[in-house]
Design a protein around this motif. Sequence first.
Motif, mmCIF file in Angstrom:
data_model
loop_
_atom_site.group_PDB
_atom_site.id
_atom_site.type_symbol
_atom_site.label_atom_id
_atom_site.label_comp_id
_atom_site.label_asym_id
_atom_site.label_seq_id
_atom_site.Cartn_x
_atom_site.Cartn_y
_atom_site.Cartn_z
ATOM 1 N N GLU A 213 0.642 7.165 -6.419
ATOM 2 C CA GLU A 213 -0.525 8.038 -6.621
ATOM 3 C C GLU A 213 -0.176 9.483 -6.274
ATOM 4 O OE1 GLU A 213 -5.270 7.662 -5.932
ATOM 5 O OE2 GLU A 213 -4.012 7.092 -4.228
ATOM 6 N N SER B 58 0.813 -1.219 0.000
ATOM 7 C CA SER B 58 0.000 0.000 0.000
ATOM 8 C C SER B 58 0.842 1.263 0.000
ATOM 9 C CB SER B 58 -0.948 -0.010 1.203
ATOM 10 O OG SER B 58 -1.934 -1.005 1.060
ATOM 11 N N LYS C 157 -6.689 0.284 -8.915
ATOM 12 C CA LYS C 157 -7.649 0.671 -9.951
ATOM 13 C C LYS C 157 -7.514 2.148 -10.309
ATOM 14 C CE LYS C 157 -11.082 -2.861 -8.823
ATOM 15 N NZ LYS C 157 -12.443 -3.138 -8.275
ATOM 16 N N ARG C 158 -7.296 2.981 -9.312
ATOM 17 C CA ARG C 158 -7.128 4.414 -9.595
ATOM 18 C C ARG C 158 -5.851 4.666 -10.406
ATOM 19 N NH1 ARG C 158 -8.859 5.219 -4.088
ATOM 20 N NH2 ARG C 158 -6.742 5.786 -3.448
ATOM 21 N N GLN D 20 0.452 4.172 -2.694
ATOM 22 C CA GLN D 20 0.139 5.530 -2.271
ATOM 23 C C GLN D 20 1.199 6.513 -2.749
ATOM 24 O OE1 GLN D 20 -0.156 4.929 1.933
ATOM 25 N NE2 GLN D 20 -2.183 3.977 1.825
ATOM 26 N N GLU E 218 -3.781 -2.098 -1.522
ATOM 27 C CA GLU E 218 -5.226 -1.954 -1.673
ATOM 28 C C GLU E 218 -5.646 -1.943 -3.143
ATOM 29 O OE1 GLU E 218 -6.795 1.312 0.693
ATOM 30 O OE2 GLU E 218 -4.927 1.292 1.838
ATOM 31 N N ASP E 219 -6.634 -2.756 -3.459
ATOM 32 C CA ASP E 219 -7.106 -2.899 -4.829
ATOM 33 C C ASP E 219 -7.685 -1.600 -5.375
ATOM 34 O OD1 ASP E 219 -7.621 -4.668 -7.122
ATOM 35 O OD2 ASP E 219 -9.730 -4.283 -6.660
ATOM 36 N N GLN E 220 -8.330 -0.811 -4.516
ATOM 37 C CA GLN E 220 -8.921 0.446 -4.969
ATOM 38 C C GLN E 220 -7.852 1.416 -5.476
ATOM 39 O OE1 GLN E 220 -12.163 1.313 -5.389
ATOM 40 N NE2 GLN E 220 -12.540 -0.844 -4.939
ATOM 41 N N ILE E 221 -6.692 1.416 -4.811
ATOM 42 C CA ILE E 221 -5.613 2.303 -5.267
ATOM 43 C C ILE E 221 -5.068 1.803 -6.597
ATOM 44 C CG2 ILE E 221 -3.413 3.384 -4.688
ATOM 45 C CD1 ILE E 221 -3.976 2.869 -1.779
#
Length: 305
Positions: free
Chosen positions: A157, A150, A183-184, A154, A178-181
């Motif tokens: 990103e 993560s 995807k972003r 992060q 984290e999968d959501q990050i």
Amino acid sequence: MYDIGIIGGGTAGMTAAIYGQRAGKQTVLFEGTTIGGQITSSPNVENYPGIASVSGSEFSMNLMDQAVKLGTQTIMEQVTGIREEADYKVIVTTEKEYECKSIILATGVTHRHLGVPGEERLTGAGVSYCATCDGMFFRGREVAVVGGGSTALQDAEFLSNYCSKVYLIHRRDEFRGEDQIVKRLQEKENVEFILNTTVQEIRGEQMVESLRVLNKVTGEESELAVSGIFVAVGQIAQNEKFADVVQLDEGGFIVAGEDCKTSEAGIYAAGDCRTKEVRQLTTAAADGAVAALAACKYIADFAEK
């Protein structure tokens, strides 16, 4: 006997010394290597409130000067352990033993390194272990982030908001973070995943210029032109020597909340060495203040018994 024994001479430890001395307590600070901790390797610090820009070494020396002028005693000895006595605590070093009414553990962490040629030589010259600390210096440039957790996600990103290109290099084919990050990041045009790949060498004369990378599946080596590399492959806590006194989590971090209290009365943990989400200069300083004031209260309460 000292009122507060502080183990660790980074931002958290020195802030604790300042607050302890200002509260009228006699503090002693132990450091086995270099005063200032990891921030001393940063050429510029620009994310500390009230200070627009300062080198990490100057920031640290200012803290130490303030603590010493207030009366803190500094002892450059390696701490090997602590033990409890009936009415006090003992800090054991390679040289001798020191009696204290309370203890603050501010041992910090060390960033896990890649261990490749060029890494140590170019640290602070394009090699960084903190994207939020140094990312702004690479505005408009191409950089790489190494890691699959993560923190690495992060960092990528965060850097994508400032850098023209961010290569995210991971040794496996899937990220652990984290999968959501993920995807972003996949939706960002300036982020490119380089999977199943390891960094073999960091190249550059005075500054980072490129990386030599190896694809583990094909065995192909290639060169990636970047101005900076952000290493996010984990942090190493250094608390094993205190495991028989305070509770550690599975990662070796001292279990302590925002009140900085450990599992043992009169012993506090401040800064990066404790369980926490955010590890920055500001949170280290905050912990140092909280821990010192908590130690002062412990001493006062103990005296009333």
